[in-house]
Motif scaffolding. Structure first.
Motif, PDB file in Angstrom:
ATOM      1  N   GLU A 297      82.963 -58.402 -63.902  1.00  0.00           N
ATOM      2  CA  GLU A 297      83.804 -57.539 -64.697  1.00  0.00           C
ATOM      3  C   GLU A 297      84.749 -58.187 -65.563  1.00  0.00           C
ATOM      4  N   LEU A 298      85.125 -59.377 -65.748  1.00  0.00           N
ATOM      5  CA  LEU A 298      85.858 -60.164 -66.820  1.00  0.00           C
ATOM      6  C   LEU A 298      84.963 -60.068 -68.018  1.00  0.00           C
ATOM      7  N   ALA A 299      83.496 -60.107 -67.970  1.00  0.00           N
ATOM      8  CA  ALA A 299      82.729 -60.077 -69.119  1.00  0.00           C
ATOM      9  C   ALA A 299      82.250 -58.788 -69.600  1.00  0.00           C
ATOM     10  N   GLY A 300      83.120 -57.824 -69.129  1.00  0.00           N
ATOM     11  CA  GLY A 300      82.956 -56.330 -69.434  1.00  0.00           C
ATOM     12  C   GLY A 300      81.842 -55.423 -69.106  1.00  0.00           C
ATOM     13  N   GLY A 301      81.139 -55.977 -67.913  1.00  0.00           N
ATOM     14  CA  GLY A 301      80.110 -55.343 -67.434  1.00  0.00           C
ATOM     15  C   GLY A 301      80.581 -53.891 -66.778  1.00  0.00           C
ATOM     16  N   ARG A 302      81.628 -54.068 -66.147  1.00  0.00           N
ATOM     17  CA  ARG A 302      81.983 -52.991 -65.183  1.00  0.00           C
ATOM     18  C   ARG A 302      82.515 -51.731 -66.217  1.00  0.00           C
ATOM     19  N   SER A 303      83.403 -52.321 -67.244  1.00  0.00           N
ATOM     20  CA  SER A 303      83.793 -51.316 -68.060  1.00  0.00           C
ATOM     21  C   SER A 303      82.934 -50.559 -69.004  1.00  0.00           C
ATOM     22  N   TRP A 304      81.786 -51.496 -69.256  1.00  0.00           N
ATOM     23  CA  TRP A 304      80.574 -50.744 -70.200  1.00  0.00           C
ATOM     24  C   TRP A 304      79.826 -49.789 -69.264  1.00  0.00           C
ATOM     25  N   GLY A 305      79.584 -50.196 -67.914  1.00  0.00           N
ATOM     26  CA  GLY A 305      79.034 -49.644 -66.934  1.00  0.00           C
ATOM     27  C   GLY A 305      79.734 -47.909 -66.856  1.00  0.00           C
ATOM     28  N   GLU A 306      80.784 -47.790 -66.519  1.00  0.00           N
ATOM     29  CA  GLU A 306      81.537 -46.620 -66.416  1.00  0.00           C
ATOM     30  C   GLU A 306      81.650 -45.957 -67.863  1.00  0.00           C
TER      31      GLU A 306
END
Length: 345
Positions: A297-306
């Motif tokens: 999440e901190l590396a941006g994987g969650r926001s990128w996925g959404e």
């Protein structure tokens, strides 16, 4: 699943209930033709019987792929009941893949109960999956539909792509250099191929022409990729009480899912820590799994996925518009697609 209105069509919950009413009896009838041993395991896997063979009040999963097939047939101008063999065939293939996936991943929970292999053994579960795969093609052949040969070829292609995607998924667990393009291709094959196949088979059984079939296939394929991304997000942050899957199971198995690969590629301090954590030569447990999820999440994987899930959904819906479908089933397909990519289980 929450109810979502389908615009000019019926509420999605009503659509799915109607699909279950039509497909579930045909699916049960097909599975009942299997030899005793694989049939017992399949009955358990589908939730129809317990491990002792006693009937239980169970359901055959969400029947999302059969819903796509029946709606695609209607969208092409045909009747939903004509595409029931296609709907049953794709659901049989889907459950073949689930039985095998659980063995390969070592997962012990699915749909809030013990997985088939953990109850009956890995060998029995594999053979039951093989039986379902074989039965899927027999179901198409036995339909007598004029398009059954074309449908069987399309299903064969989807299965081969599914297997290729699953093979890549397993290979990625042993690699540290997977990029997002590779991961996207894997997910499109592993999940997108069968959803595309469901839409294409339904359209074929509904009498669609080649161009319309291709647009419907591509709609399903892109939806499948968005669906897989949503599933990847649930695999890390989903609530096990809701999803019915073990917490952080994908991270425990070092799955190179799209959010994880996006995080690993971020070139940040968090992505570097995640690389080191996933490179350990022992299984991750407890606090390590929690930290790995935090790092993704901190590396941006969650926001990128959404964000990517939303973009893929829009591309899928554009192909649905290009297919020039009948308005009501097209609206119901669009609503089902939106619901599938915004789910919590």
């Amino acid at each position: 699943m929450a109810i979502e209105e389908t615009g000019h069509g019926r509420p999605t919950a009503e659509v799915l209930a109607d699909v279950r009413d039509v497909v579930d009896p045909a699916l049960r009838a097909a599975v009942a033709t299997l030899p005793l041993a694989p049939r017992a395991i399949a009955d358990y896997h589908f939730g129809w019987r317990d491990e002792h063979g006693n009937p239980v009040a169970g359901a055959s999963g969400k029947l999302f792929r059969p819903a796509l097939a029946l709606l695609a047939a209607r969208a092409a101008g045909g009747a939903a009941h004509d595409a029931v063999p296609a709907a049953v065939a794709v659901e049989l293939v889907h459950n073949f893949s689930l039985l095998h996936d659980d063995v390969m991943d070592g997962d012990t929970t699915r749909r809030h109960r013990a997985t088939a292999w953990s109850v009956f053994g890995a060998g029995g579960a594999i053979l039951a999956g093989d039986a379902l795969l074989s039965l899927s093609f027999d179901t198409l052949a036995a339909s007598g539909h004029a398009a059954s040969g074309d449908a069987a070829r399309r299903l064969h292609t989807a299965v081969q792509r599914l297997i290729d995607g699953q093979s890549a998924d397993m290979e990625f667990e042993r690699r540290t250099d997977v990029d997002t393009a590779e991961c996207r291709a894997m997910a499109e094959a592993k999940t997108g191929a069968l959803l595309g196949g469901a839409c294409a088979l339904g359209a074929v059984f509904g009498g669609a022409g080649p161009r319309q079939v291709e647009d419907m296939r591509r709609f399903g394929e892109l939806l499948g990729l968005a669906f897989q991304l949503a599933d990847d997000l649930l695999g890390i942050w989903g609530d096990p009480a809701v999803t019915g899957k073990p917490v952080h199971s994908d991270l425990r198995n070092r799955k190179k899912s799209l959010p994880v690969v996006a995080a690993l590629s971020a070139d940040t301090a968090e992505s570097g820590e995640l690389v080191a954590l996933l490179a350990r030569d022992r299984p991750l447990e407890g606090a390590e799994l929690i930290r790995a999820a935090e790092l993704v999440e901190l590396a941006g994987g969650r926001s990128w996925g959404e964000q990517e899930t939303a973009a893929l959904l829009q591309r899928a819906l554009e192909h649905l518009r290009c297919a020039s479908c009948a308005a009501v089933p097209a609206a119901e397909l669009a609503a089902l697609a939106r619901l599938a990519t915004r789910r919590d289980h």
